[in-house]
Write an enzyme that holds these catalytic residues in place. Structure first.
Site, PDB file in Angstrom:
ATOM      1  N   ASP A  67       7.017  -2.640  -8.542  1.00 46.61           N
ATOM      2  CA  ASP A  67       6.050  -2.854  -9.613  1.00 46.61           C
ATOM      3  C   ASP A  67       5.544  -1.532 -10.175  1.00 46.61           C
ATOM      4  O   ASP A  67       5.774  -0.467  -9.587  1.00 46.61           O
ATOM      5  CB  ASP A  67       4.874  -3.713  -9.119  1.00 46.61           C
ATOM      6  CG  ASP A  67       4.368  -3.296  -7.739  1.00 46.61           C
ATOM      7  OD1 ASP A  67       4.598  -2.137  -7.343  1.00 46.61           O
ATOM      8  OD2 ASP A  67       3.738  -4.125  -7.068  1.00 46.61           O
ATOM      9  N   ASN A 136      -5.203 -10.609  -0.873  1.00 47.04           N
ATOM     10  CA  ASN A 136      -5.228 -11.982  -1.394  1.00 47.04           C
ATOM     11  C   ASN A 136      -3.865 -12.674  -1.253  1.00 47.04           C
ATOM     12  O   ASN A 136      -3.642 -13.722  -1.842  1.00 47.04           O
ATOM     13  CB  ASN A 136      -5.665 -11.979  -2.866  1.00 47.04           C
ATOM     14  CG  ASN A 136      -4.711 -11.183  -3.748  1.00 47.04           C
ATOM     15  OD1 ASN A 136      -3.761 -10.573  -3.269  1.00 47.04           O
ATOM     16  ND2 ASN A 136      -4.965 -11.176  -5.041  1.00 47.04           N
ATOM     17  N   HIS A 138      -0.912 -11.371  -2.174  1.00 39.09           N
ATOM     18  CA  HIS A 138       0.113 -11.050  -3.181  1.00 39.09           C
ATOM     19  C   HIS A 138       1.257 -10.245  -2.562  1.00 39.09           C
ATOM     20  O   HIS A 138       1.085  -9.552  -1.561  1.00 39.09           O
ATOM     21  CB  HIS A 138      -0.486 -10.358  -4.415  1.00 39.09           C
ATOM     22  CG  HIS A 138      -0.835  -8.902  -4.265  1.00 39.09           C
ATOM     23  ND1 HIS A 138      -1.911  -8.329  -4.895  1.00 39.09           N
ATOM     24  CD2 HIS A 138      -0.250  -7.891  -3.577  1.00 39.09           C
ATOM     25  CE1 HIS A 138      -1.963  -7.045  -4.618  1.00 39.09           C
ATOM     26  NE2 HIS A 138      -0.974  -6.752  -3.806  1.00 39.09           N
ATOM     27  N   GLU A 143       0.505 -12.282  -8.086  1.00 36.90           N
ATOM     28  CA  GLU A 143      -0.847 -12.632  -7.676  1.00 36.90           C
ATOM     29  C   GLU A 143      -0.998 -14.140  -7.469  1.00 36.90           C
ATOM     30  O   GLU A 143      -0.252 -14.923  -8.074  1.00 36.90           O
ATOM     31  CB  GLU A 143      -1.840 -12.194  -8.764  1.00 36.90           C
ATOM     32  CG  GLU A 143      -1.893 -10.693  -9.018  1.00 36.90           C
ATOM     33  CD  GLU A 143      -2.759  -9.945  -8.007  1.00 36.90           C
ATOM     34  OE1 GLU A 143      -2.819 -10.369  -6.825  1.00 36.90           O
ATOM     35  OE2 GLU A 143      -3.359  -8.928  -8.394  1.00 36.90           O
TER      36      GLU A 143
HETATM   37  C1  GLP Z   1      -0.464  -3.106  -4.021  1.00 37.13           C
HETATM   38  C2  GLP Z   1       1.025  -3.194  -4.419  1.00 37.13           C
HETATM   39  C3  GLP Z   1       1.795  -3.928  -3.373  1.00 37.13           C
HETATM   40  C4  GLP Z   1       1.306  -3.453  -2.021  1.00 37.13           C
HETATM   41  C5  GLP Z   1      -0.059  -4.013  -1.764  1.00 37.13           C
HETATM   42  C6  GLP Z   1      -0.720  -3.503  -0.486  1.00 37.13           C
HETATM   43  O1  GLP Z   1      -1.339  -3.513  -4.988  1.00 37.13           O
HETATM   44  N1  GLP Z   1       1.310  -3.771  -5.677  1.00 37.13           N
HETATM   45  O2  GLP Z   1       3.179  -3.702  -3.556  1.00 37.13           O
HETATM   46  O3  GLP Z   1       2.153  -3.930  -1.025  1.00 37.13           O
HETATM   47  O4  GLP Z   1      -0.864  -3.881  -2.887  1.00 37.13           O
HETATM   48  O5  GLP Z   1      -1.268  -2.237  -0.659  1.00 37.13           O
HETATM   49  P1  GLP Z   1      -1.892  -1.422   0.566  1.00 37.13           P
HETATM   50  O6  GLP Z   1      -0.768  -1.096   1.451  1.00 37.13           O
HETATM   51  O7  GLP Z   1      -2.503  -0.202  -0.066  1.00 37.13           O
HETATM   52  O8  GLP Z   1      -2.887  -2.297   1.196  1.00 37.13           O
END
Ligand code: GLP
Length: 259
Positions: A67, A136, A138, A143
């Site tokens: 993404d 959440n 995702h 989402e």
């Molecule tokens: C982000 C990314 C995801 C990631 C997730 C967890 O927003 N879009 O690909 O896996 O949230 O992030 P973190 O590892 O900082 O908790």
């Protein structure tokens, strides 16, 4: 789905990196799907170490990132592209033309999404997909919603997601873009193997919903229950909380030995 509980977030990262390195040895032309975020930092640190020790050769591999935010300028240090550059690409021997991204500045975003889906198909799909997990539930930027989207698409980010990403934007939620482009559920579930890493107390609820909850668009990661080859790697903090909250020990997934 198998679950492996590690004692620390660093150990979870090392475990995931070891899986990637092992797969690279078996399949040098690996097509590797990659996440960003704090969880992935331990994985990329370890991959850089393994590479330095001659244990991870990326020279023939391709990477596809999940993404990217919409609207950031080229080279913006807050972009996921910049994150990947600093955390992994500058530290290993990936060829520049082998690292693939969504372009959040494309003039025609719909067209950009179709290009990305064609690119994934053209590479023969994703062999191994690393995933993080949103608080959440995702995955990528898919989402929670009434319906999920199969193809690469433009996603409106949940407030909790923007809050989780605020560190990259000087701690200001208002500065976090409201939208992003993300790989859709089809490409994610089409990956031949998936390794999801979730660490820290804040992920406990989402971990439980993912491994033992109903399959629901309100928890996009729950769809991973349908995939035949998913390894979930958690740390004591995220897993311990799952149990402490008396949410019950998930019965379906196989729990692997602790490392
Ligand atoms: C982000 C990314 C995801 C990631 C997730 C967890 O927003 N879009 O690909 O896996 O949230 O992030 P973190 O590892 O900082 O908790």
């Amino acid at each position: 789905m198998t679950i492996q509980v590690c004692s620390t977030a660093e150990a979870a990262g090392r475990r995931a990196a070891a899986i990637v390195a092992g797969q690279l040895r078996r399949t040098p032309r690996l097509v590797l799907g990659l996440p960003t975020g704090r969880t992935s930092e331990a994985i990329y640190d370890e991959l850089a170490r393994l590479h330095a020790r001659g244990r991870a050769d990326f020279s023939k591999a391709h990477t596809i990132n999940l993404d990217e935010f919409i609207g950031l300028q080229a080279g913006d240090p807050r972009s996921f592209r910049a994150f990947m550059q600093a955390r992994l690409f500058e530290r290993v021997n990936l060829r520049r033309g082998h690292t693939h991204f969504l372009n959040g500045r494309a003039r025609d975003l719909e067209r950009e999404c179709r290009r990305f889906d064609r690119l994934i198909a053209g590479l023969g799909g994703i062999d191994l997909l690393l995933l993080g997990l949103g608080e959440n539930g995702h995955i990528g930027f898919n989402e929670p919603a009434g319906a999920l989207c199969a193809v690469t698409h433009r996603a409106r980010l949940a407030t909790v997601t923007r809050r989780a990403n605020a560190d990259r934007f000087g701690g200001r939620i208002a500065a976090v873009p409201r939208e992003a482009l993300t790989m859709g559920m089809a490409a994610i579930l089409g990956a031949r193997a998936i390794v999801l890493v979730a660490t820290g107390r804040s992920k406990a609820r989402a971990v439980h919903a993912m491994v033992a909850g109903k399959i629901t668009t309100a928890q996009p990661a729950s769809f991973l229950q349908l995939h035949p080859n998913v390894r979930v790697i958690v740390d004591d903090k995220s897993w311990g909380q799952v149990l402490d909250r008396s949410l019950g020990r998930p019965s379906q997934p196989r729990l692997r030995s602790k490392t």
